[in-house]
Design a protein around this motif. Structure first.
Motif, PDB file in Angstrom:
ATOM      1  N   ARG A  95      75.009  24.060  72.576  1.00 20.18           N
ATOM      2  CA  ARG A  95      74.026  23.779  73.631  1.00 20.18           C
ATOM      3  C   ARG A  95      72.815  23.029  73.078  1.00 20.18           C
ATOM      4  N   GLY A  96      72.980  22.449  71.901  1.00 24.33           N
ATOM      5  CA  GLY A  96      71.870  21.727  71.298  1.00 24.33           C
ATOM      6  C   GLY A  96      71.360  20.589  72.163  1.00 24.33           C
ATOM      7  N   HIS A  97      72.268  19.925  72.881  1.00 21.87           N
ATOM      8  CA  HIS A  97      71.835  18.810  73.733  1.00 21.87           C
ATOM      9  C   HIS A  97      70.949  19.313  74.872  1.00 21.87           C
ATOM     10  N   TYR A  98      71.214  20.542  75.359  1.00 22.56           N
ATOM     11  CA  TYR A  98      70.336  21.114  76.378  1.00 22.56           C
ATOM     12  C   TYR A  98      68.943  21.385  75.799  1.00 22.56           C
ATOM     13  N   ALA A  99      68.916  21.949  74.598  1.00 23.04           N
ATOM     14  CA  ALA A  99      67.632  22.268  73.965  1.00 23.04           C
ATOM     15  C   ALA A  99      66.783  21.018  73.788  1.00 23.04           C
ATOM     16  N   LEU A 100      67.398  19.935  73.329  1.00 24.63           N
ATOM     17  CA  LEU A 100      66.657  18.700  73.114  1.00 24.63           C
ATOM     18  C   LEU A 100      66.187  18.094  74.437  1.00 24.63           C
ATOM     19  N   ALA A 101      67.008  18.218  75.475  1.00 25.37           N
ATOM     20  CA  ALA A 101      66.650  17.624  76.766  1.00 25.37           C
ATOM     21  C   ALA A 101      65.651  18.469  77.549  1.00 25.37           C
ATOM     22  N   GLU A 102      65.776  19.796  77.447  1.00 25.40           N
ATOM     23  CA  GLU A 102      64.975  20.693  78.280  1.00 25.40           C
ATOM     24  C   GLU A 102      63.689  21.155  77.608  1.00 25.40           C
ATOM     25  N   GLY A 103      63.613  21.026  76.301  1.00 25.15           N
ATOM     26  CA  GLY A 103      62.379  21.388  75.618  1.00 25.15           C
ATOM     27  C   GLY A 103      62.214  22.872  75.354  1.00 25.15           C
ATOM     28  N   HIS A 104      63.297  23.636  75.373  1.00 25.09           N
ATOM     29  CA  HIS A 104      63.234  25.037  74.941  1.00 25.09           C
ATOM     30  C   HIS A 104      64.578  25.421  74.350  1.00 25.09           C
TER      31      HIS A 104
END
Length: 388
Positions: A95-104
């Motif tokens: 889920r690293g791409h979510y973390a980078l896109a969402e900022g948390h």
């Protein structure tokens, strides 16, 4: 610039019997750490260090496998200069791409323990590469150092009440140290026996040498409070890990009961652990180990928490040369950086893995200005002690 290869090796270095010491971790018969080597396609090589346990001895096969079989292959082809991005990808996994896109964060289940230790070793190697690429020491990339030299304290102190004063005075004489640390806790039995050793140490050292105590988390809350009452008159610099890191509220209770500063952090794994310590008002001094807590990237975030809460940063440096150097850089670049640990137990990975030395003069350690971490790894030494 792209990452070509990532290799982790477990280094197991036996300690001669005459140089071994005994603590609540048992007899320390070796010094163990995981050496991480990252090479880029253009030939730059960076080194890092990861630890599986706080104690010197440990079985590091799992840590090596995690780096070599999971994190390493995922990093090949990536730009090693994108350290923050790569840290988040390792910490958040699929889920690293979510973390980078969402900022948390969207962390993997292994967001503590061996996973974060593995990230630590990789992170140190990435910073080493960046410093070498920029021909600058890591502290320069972090915003500069507060001073060219920082105070250090001698860390050891296992002797009994009759010999502890002589042992600690020997430390003072070896490097002109203005502060020392001794071990207390369950190995002494009742807290009154630890207190007796502390008073013997203070009497020998006199009033002008700083004295810290480390219980390695072996007391319960009642025992820790009792110890504090018994040594209130010893003017301690701090009382380290009075209770287990799993009992942060208990540590806060100990801190609220005494005027002695409380230090903790070598058993914590990332900024969220240190945030909890700050919010619970459980500690006065943060002691992240950069081979455990998430590397330089996470240590600077931890240092920011310490600074925001008016706490002090004193990295745990019972490590090999690479994590030791990383701790120097982080402490020197952090507004909360205060004092550096210098192990006087037998530590061949500090003194023989690196071709450079870390001398202490007048109680001060120079913050190196060599590129990267400023450590040249002795590959012959590493090969000799690699466990396969």
């Amino acid at each position: 610039m792209k990452i070509k290869s990532v290799l982790a090796r477990w280094l197991h270095v036996p300690i001669p019997p005459e140089q071994q010491h005994v603590s609540d971790f048992g007899r320390i018969g070796s010094f163990d750490s995981v050496l991480v080597r990252i090479e880029t396609e253009c030939g730059l090589v960076g080194y890092g260090e990861a630890k599986e346990e706080v104690g010197s001895e440990g079985n590091s096969h799992a840590l090596v496998a995690l780096i070599n079989r999971k994190f390493g292959p995922a990093l090949v082809g990536e730009d090693p200069r994108d350290i923050t991005r790569l840290w988040e990808l390792m910490y958040n996994g699929c889920r690293g791409h979510y973390a980078l896109a969402e900022g948390h964060v969207f962390p993997i289940l292994g967001r503590r323990g061996v996973s974060v230790s593995a990230i630590s070793g990789v992170d140190l190697a990435l910073w080493d590469i960046l410093g070498k690429h920029m021909n600058a020491p890591v502290w320069r990339l972090l915003g500069g150092r507060k001073a060219a030299r920082m105070p250090a304290y001698a860390s050891g102190g296992w002797a009994d009440a009759d010999r502890i004063g002589q042992q600690l005075l020997g430390y003072v004489e070896r490097g002109g140290f203005k502060a020392v640390k001794m071990r207390v806790g369950v190995i002494d039995g009742d807290p009154v026996h630890s207190a007796r050793r502390v008073h013997a140490a203070r009497e020998a050292l006199g009033p002008d040498i700083g004295l810290a105590c480390d219980a390695h988390g072996t007391y319960n809350v009642a025992q820790a409070k009792r110890f504090c009452r018994l040594v209130e008159d010893a003017n301690l610099m701090w009382f380290e890990e009075p209770v287990t890191a799993d009992d942060k509220r208990g540590m806060a209770e100990v801190r609220a009961s005494t005027a002695i500063p409380i230090a903790a952090g070598e058993s914590e794994f990332n900024r969220f652990d240190f945030r909890d310590l700050a919010e619970l008002r459980a500690a006065d001094v943060f002691q992240p180990d950069l081979a455990i807590c998430g590397g330089i990237t996470e240590a600077m975030r931890i240092g920011a928490i310490a600074s925001a809460w008016n706490l002090r940063l004193a990295p745990h440096l019972w490590t090999g040369a690479l994590a030791f150097a990383a701790g120097l850089h982080a402490a020197a670049a952090s507004p909360a950086g205060w004092i550096l640990e210098y192990s006087l137990g037998a530590n061949p990975l500090l003194h023989e893995l690196a071709r450079e030395a870390f001398p202490v003069q007048d109680g001060l350690i120079e913050i190196p200005d060599r590129p990267g971490l400023g450590v040249t790894v002795n590959e012959e030494f590493a090969e000799r002690y690699t466990i396969t």
